[in-house]
Design a protein around this motif. Sequence first.
Motif, short mmCIF file in Angstrom:
data_model
loop_
_atom_site.label_atom_id
_atom_site.label_comp_id
_atom_site.label_asym_id
_atom_site.label_seq_id
_atom_site.Cartn_x
_atom_site.Cartn_y
_atom_site.Cartn_z
N ILE A 103 0.84 -1.20 0.00
CA ILE A 103 0.00 0.00 0.00
C ILE A 103 0.88 1.26 0.00
O ILE A 103 0.61 2.22 -0.72
N GLY A 104 1.94 1.24 0.79
CA GLY A 104 2.85 2.38 0.82
C GLY A 104 3.47 2.65 -0.54
O GLY A 104 3.60 3.79 -0.98
N ASP A 105 3.83 1.58 -1.24
CA ASP A 105 4.43 1.73 -2.57
C ASP A 105 3.41 2.29 -3.56
O ASP A 105 3.74 3.16 -4.38
N LEU A 106 2.17 1.80 -3.49
CA LEU A 106 1.13 2.31 -4.40
C LEU A 106 0.87 3.80 -4.13
O LEU A 106 0.69 4.59 -5.07
N ASN A 107 0.87 4.19 -2.86
CA ASN A 107 0.67 5.61 -2.53
C ASN A 107 1.80 6.47 -3.10
O ASN A 107 1.57 7.59 -3.57
N SER A 108 3.02 5.93 -3.05
CA SER A 108 4.16 6.69 -3.59
C SER A 108 4.09 6.82 -5.10
O SER A 108 4.75 7.69 -5.69
N ARG A 109 3.28 5.99 -5.72
CA ARG A 109 3.09 6.05 -7.18
C ARG A 109 1.83 6.85 -7.55
O ARG A 109 1.29 6.70 -8.63
N ARG A 110 1.36 7.66 -6.64
CA ARG A 110 0.15 8.47 -6.82
C ARG A 110 -1.10 7.60 -6.95
O ARG A 110 -2.10 7.99 -7.57
N GLY A 111 -1.04 6.40 -6.39
CA GLY A 111 -2.19 5.51 -6.44
C GLY A 111 -3.23 5.87 -5.38
O GLY A 111 -2.88 6.30 -4.28
N ARG A 112 -4.49 5.68 -5.73
CA ARG A 112 -5.59 5.86 -4.77
C ARG A 112 -6.15 4.49 -4.44
O ARG A 112 -6.78 3.84 -5.30
N VAL A 113 -5.91 4.02 -3.24
CA VAL A 113 -6.42 2.72 -2.83
C VAL A 113 -7.92 2.83 -2.60
O VAL A 113 -8.38 3.64 -1.80
N GLU A 114 -8.68 2.00 -3.31
CA GLU A 114 -10.15 2.10 -3.26
C GLU A 114 -10.80 0.94 -2.52
O GLU A 114 -12.00 0.96 -2.29
N GLY A 115 -10.02 -0.05 -2.17
CA GLY A 115 -10.62 -1.17 -1.45
C GLY A 115 -9.59 -2.23 -1.13
O GLY A 115 -8.63 -2.44 -1.87
N ILE A 116 -9.78 -2.89 0.02
CA ILE A 116 -8.93 -4.02 0.43
C ILE A 116 -9.86 -5.13 0.90
O ILE A 116 -10.68 -4.93 1.79
#
Length: 693
Positions: free
Chosen positions: A618-631
């Motif tokens: 999740i931290g890596d996705l956030n650093s890639r400007r990712g918006r986590v929409e569900g887990i």
Amino acid sequence: MSKKYPLSKIRNIGIVAHIDAGKTTTTERILFYTGFLHKMGEVHEGTSFTDWMVQEKERGITITSAAVSCFWNDNQINIIDTPGHVDFTAEVERSLRVLDGMVGVFCGVAGVQSQSETVWRQSNRYKVPRIIFVNKLDRVGANFYRVLNNIKDRLKTNVHPIYLPIGLESDLKGVIDVIKQKAYYYMAEEGDKFEEKEIPNDQLEEAQEAKEYLIEAVSEVDDELMMKYVEGEEITDEELKAGIRRATISNQFVPLCCGASLRNKGIQMLLDSIIDYLPSPEDVPVVDALDINEDPIKIKCSDEDPFCGLVFKIQTDPYVGKLSYFRVYSGKCISNSAIHNSSKSKKERINRILQMQADTRTDVESMSTGDIVALVGLKFATTGDTLCEAEKPILLESITFPDPVISVAIEPRTQADSDKLLQALERLSEEDPTFKSKVDSETGQMIISGMGELHLDVLVTRITDDFKVNVKVGKQQVAYRESITASSRIEAKFIRQTGSKNNYGHVVLALEPKEHGTGFEFESRLSETNPVKMFIDPIEEGIREAMQGGAFAGYEIIDIKVKLIDGSYHETDSTEVAYKIAAAQALRDGVLKAKPVLMEPVMKVEVEVPDHYLGEVIGDLNSRRGRVEGINAIEDLGIQKVRSMTPLSEMFGYATTLRSLTQGRGEFTMEFALFEPVPDNITKGMGFYQVSL
């Protein structure tokens, strides 16, 4: 084919699913049990019948859809095995456009995956009746009811099992027929022998409840069964099957089968269900079309009605040349006959009609309603074209495809390769509507664009291997777009003398932004008396051409409305070319005045990762400007499924990063979702300071 089957005994179906869910293996088993094949091939060995391309055998994936016909219980089943990788979604799109039914294959461990949702949305768009086959129930971690609930939750569909598994994982022994209340045990490894027995005691209550739920679910959407159910009358098995068929064809119900294709279990029951519940061509009685005046009409699916059909795929064959895959919707036609291409307003000649079996072909004399064939000899036809009788021209709904999102520069190594490259690009563009090529106006480089890294890799390999062109390939780049965020009004004049002729063109345009994903719209506000009205077509053509080249960054302009509100006319000097050039200049200037913005492709990313690596991922996705929409947790497996929206520009090299973060245990898939504005700080870092001014 020696025997011509009546329409009621024909099924035109597609096998679709997420990559690695087992589509091609399922197709291979269907061909074996129907007697088409005498030996089952395997995808992992490169011996499957429908994966016939060299790259499909080498990569172990399906790249192009393959058509094949087989026969079961005196019925003909025409199957199209489609790719599962999102980069080849166009193959699924055009196949679903012409098919009457679909078998969706789902993994018994992973359940609904990203591409599963995509193909489900595509089938919703074309209103294709469906059956689900839950595959791989022999794998460790398989959970039938978890997958069933997953399908209900994520696909929002009225699905109920008509078969239940006997055992799971290594203990998978057979299936239970919910309607007949019988158990089928497989007696041999090949799966060709099974024995009907009573349902085991430990599953008897489960099977009885499943039938009660099935009757209730079908009765809710079928009027005939509803009356009996409400009045408490007994519903016979034949009445229940008839109700399931009606509800499935009307897209109100989805029967669910189960098994394990690789272990040869459940395929015969799936075949029975295809015949019992999916529609024949005569169950799809009318097709929407437009007549010569562009008024809506209905086409009756009958041999007695005028001939018409849709070209849904173009393929280059090294032996016979251009093949046009064609679905006949009504009427009959023989080989070596003339036909009308209403999409191009051209006359075509059908030299040969071929019945395709993957990469093998058989000449047939004629085609009729419900047939899926390949035509040889068409010069003008492209994907989505309608062929019909010249005396009764009609236009069927065409096929829309997504825009490419990733590009790469390519150039020939020698002058001799230059012409060969252009020919290869032209043929590939004909075959694949999601593949685009253009020459960059600033650098002069040839740029090819596709749906993803794998798509471009396959295309480049085809250019070098299939077309024998030596090329140099640049680094893959994101295919950005341009758009506007405000309105503007602009005018442009083109006055120039070329030789002895004067050229005069003058237009006034108004530009407005549109919602993301709604495309381009052109509107003329000229009065009936305005003489510029006679130049509307070249004006629109100039605008469309200018949109392809962009206004400030060289990328295609999207999501914009252009109104032609005024212009002036010169008695002797006004020319089409002048108005075309003036319109193009006005469009570019108008975009620069309308607070332009750079748009980037954003991908829907799904990552499956063990619990204890979740934070790092999740931290890596956030650093890639990712918006986590569900887990979501995948029960019993200690696996978390993370869904995010992440810009494509940040996803290059992600496979290597994910392997490093999860010690090789993480998996991900991604597909294009939408275009969104690039943040100002990143846009300025790219050198486009005029954006959002």
